[in-house]
Design an enzyme around this catalytic site. Structure first.
Site, PDB file in Angstrom:
ATOM      1  N   GLY A  34      25.967  43.121  46.847  1.00  0.00           N
ATOM      2  CA  GLY A  34      26.836  42.124  47.438  1.00  0.00           C
ATOM      3  C   GLY A  34      26.331  41.525  48.733  1.00  0.00           C
ATOM      4  CD  GLU A  35      23.123  44.470  52.455  1.00  0.00           C
ATOM      5  OE1 GLU A  35      21.941  44.066  52.437  1.00  0.00           O
ATOM      6  OE2 GLU A  35      23.485  45.507  53.051  1.00  0.00           O
ATOM      7  NE  ARG A  90      45.615  30.427  58.710  1.00  0.00           N
ATOM      8  CZ  ARG A  90      45.855  30.587  57.412  1.00  0.00           C
ATOM      9  NH1 ARG A  90      47.055  30.295  56.939  1.00  0.00           N
ATOM     10  NH2 ARG A  90      44.917  31.044  56.606  1.00  0.00           N
ATOM     11  CG  HIS A 123      46.775  27.110  63.194  1.00  0.00           C
ATOM     12  ND1 HIS A 123      47.493  26.314  62.322  1.00  0.00           N
ATOM     13  CD2 HIS A 123      47.636  28.062  63.636  1.00  0.00           C
ATOM     14  CE1 HIS A 123      48.735  26.775  62.233  1.00  0.00           C
ATOM     15  NE2 HIS A 123      48.846  27.823  63.020  1.00  0.00           N
ATOM     16  CG  ASP A 161      55.600  23.544  64.112  1.00  0.00           C
ATOM     17  OD1 ASP A 161      54.885  22.765  64.777  1.00  0.00           O
ATOM     18  OD2 ASP A 161      55.151  24.548  63.539  1.00  0.00           O
ATOM     19  CE  LYS A 185      58.161  27.129  60.547  1.00  0.00           C
ATOM     20  NZ  LYS A 185      56.967  27.972  60.781  1.00  0.00           N
ATOM     21  CG  ASP A 211      50.976  22.201  58.264  1.00  0.00           C
ATOM     22  OD1 ASP A 211      50.579  22.170  59.448  1.00  0.00           O
ATOM     23  OD2 ASP A 211      51.600  23.155  57.785  1.00  0.00           O
TER      24      ASP A 211
END
Length: 281
Positions: A34-35, A90, A123, A161, A185, A211
């Site tokens: 997987g490397e 995030r 974000h 928002d 919200k 968004d």
């Protein structure tokens, strides 16, 4: 020379066309365990290397570090790292005791191999301060106006928002008409949260929900179902992650079409972030 990550090949090609820079012949390999292994062309010696690589997965982060190291070792005079989509952005705070600030951790790692960083619609702008080298955001939101129908009826551009109203305004301004508003919200208890628009009337009007990221689509779908009898609903997002059944959730909520950029290359990538990135370069 542009050096593309495996997840940003179409965007890198578009950026090469927009800037006139050469597109390097990068190869991507993996081992049985997987490397990963990337190889950059020797022609990068003495040139500015612009690495273009979104990092939606942990493997993609490793690939960026390898591209940086290979470019530096090949003799690149300068390295600019373009993160069309920056994964882990995030997680820009330790939300519970014992947790890392993951955005800071990956930013520090990326900073070690580059002279400058560009990232598209992070974000939170505060993420840029996590880098140890000059870092700037690129606004690709105006590109999202292009695929919208030309005949929108009295359109309303809604953000999730109040803090994201700038993105809705960018799309509205590029489209040329309409008003902006945002969802609210309302928390009734620790687990009971409802999402509803502000005072704006949506009955009979076309609504464009904007968004920066659409991930699972759960919150956005709930918000859309709270709208009062809109004529049509469209979703415009810079980073169309659309994880799991997100597209199905949005369709069931009444969304007619989803438009995204190619920071995440997928079926809804209707426009390219390349022009905005080219301007920033």
């Amino acid at each position: 020379m542009l050096l593309s990550g495996s997840s940003s090949q179409s965007l890198a090609a578009a950026l090469a066309a927009a800037t006139g820079e050469r597109l390097g012949d990068v190869t991507y390999d993996s081992f049985p365990d997987g490397e990963q292994l990337v190889t950059v062309p020797p022609a990068v010696d003495g040139e500015r290397a612009v690495i273009v690589a979104s990092t939606p997965t942990s493997d993609a982060h490793i690939e960026v570090l390898q591209l940086q190291d290979a470019a530096r070792d090949a003799g690149a005079s300068e390295i600019i790292t373009v993160l069309p989509y920056m994964g882990y952005a995030r997680q820009d705070d330790a939300f519970d005791p014992g947790q890392p600030v993951s955005a800071r951790a990956v930013a520090r790692a990326i900073s070690t191999g580059t002279d400058r960083v560009l990232t598209v619609n992070p974000h939170e702008d505060g993420v840029l301060e996590c880098f140890d080298v000059p870092a700037a955001g690129v606004d690709a939101a105006p590109q999202l106006a292009a695929p919208l129908p030309a005949d929108l009826t009295d359109p309303v551009f809604l953000s999730p928002d109040h803090g994201a109203t700038d993105l809705a305004t960018s799309v509205r301004d590029a489209y040329g008409t309409g008003v902006t508003d945002h969802f609210q919200k309302v928390r009734h208890s620790g687990s009971d949260v409802t999402v509803e628009p502000s005072e704006i009337q949506t009955a009979g009007r076309d609504v464009v929900v904007t968004d920066d990221i659409v991930a699972t689509g759960t919150t956005m779908s709930e918000a859309i179902t709270a709208l009062d009898d809109p004529a049509r609903v469209f979703v415009a997002t810079v980073h169309p992650l659309l994880a799991g059944s997100a597209r199905l959730k949005l369709a069931r909520a009444g969304v007619e079409a989803v438009y995204g950029t190619d920071t995440i290359e997928c079926a809804v990538s209707e426009v390219s972030a390349a022009p905005a990135i080219a301007d920033a370069l």
